[in-house]
Design a protein around this motif. Sequence first.
Motif, short mmCIF file in Angstrom:
data_model
loop_
_atom_site.label_atom_id
_atom_site.label_comp_id
_atom_site.label_asym_id
_atom_site.label_seq_id
_atom_site.Cartn_x
_atom_site.Cartn_y
_atom_site.Cartn_z
N LEU A 72 0.86 -1.13 -0.04
CA LEU A 72 0.15 0.02 0.00
C LEU A 72 0.98 1.51 0.13
N ASP A 73 0.43 2.27 -0.76
CA ASP A 73 1.17 3.39 -0.71
C ASP A 73 0.49 4.81 -0.33
N ARG A 74 1.11 5.20 0.72
CA ARG A 74 0.65 6.53 1.17
C ARG A 74 -1.07 6.54 1.41
N VAL A 75 -1.50 5.78 2.10
CA VAL A 75 -2.79 5.62 2.17
C VAL A 75 -3.18 5.99 3.72
N GLU A 76 -4.39 5.95 4.13
CA GLU A 76 -4.92 6.35 5.41
C GLU A 76 -4.73 4.99 6.22
N PRO A 77 -4.41 5.36 7.33
CA PRO A 77 -3.94 4.29 8.41
C PRO A 77 -4.88 3.04 8.63
N ARG A 78 -6.11 3.52 8.44
CA ARG A 78 -7.39 2.49 8.52
C ARG A 78 -7.10 1.40 7.63
N ALA A 79 -6.62 1.85 6.28
CA ALA A 79 -6.25 0.75 5.25
C ALA A 79 -5.43 -0.28 5.48
N VAL A 80 -4.22 0.35 6.18
CA VAL A 80 -3.15 -0.60 6.58
C VAL A 80 -3.54 -1.24 7.83
N ASP A 81 -4.26 -0.93 8.57
CA ASP A 81 -4.57 -1.73 9.77
C ASP A 81 -5.55 -3.01 9.17
N GLU A 82 -6.55 -2.68 8.29
CA GLU A 82 -7.44 -3.61 7.76
C GLU A 82 -6.65 -4.56 6.91
N LEU A 83 -5.44 -4.43 6.39
CA LEU A 83 -4.65 -5.36 5.48
C LEU A 83 -4.00 -6.18 6.65
N ILE A 84 -3.47 -5.44 7.27
CA ILE A 84 -2.54 -6.21 8.54
C ILE A 84 -3.67 -7.45 9.43
N THR A 85 -4.87 -6.82 9.67
CA THR A 85 -5.65 -7.67 10.31
C THR A 85 -5.91 -8.80 9.49
#
Length: 115
Positions: A72-85
């Motif tokens: 993911l590149d320069r996205v909102e933290p929520r998107a990173v949280d979702e992918l990690i989950t």
Amino acid sequence: MRIRSDIFVSALTRRVFSAGGFAAIEHKGAEEAGAVFIRQRFRDGTETLFAPAPQQVFEEDEVIERRFEKRLDRVEPRAVDELITRERNFDRDLWVLELEVEAIDGLFAIVDTTV
């Protein structure tokens, strides 16, 4: 043979601090072989997520260093949280390392998997 996850994370953390950045372990995984995900936070509130590169980017007889792909590149933290989950549901032994550094050049190997 690939370097242990705990040693890789420790070395990367030291490199980040020596470059003037900040690094913290968000989630500790399996010491020997846990997959490592790297979450880069920027001052504007966006994040980039690096994940282990697919095995097909390695040559068969090549010395295996840890390589990463930009997921993911320069996205909102929520998107990173979702992918990690989602990834943690699949692999409970993964590591999540958080970096606060503007440039990651030379800190770890990144491959382009879009080719």
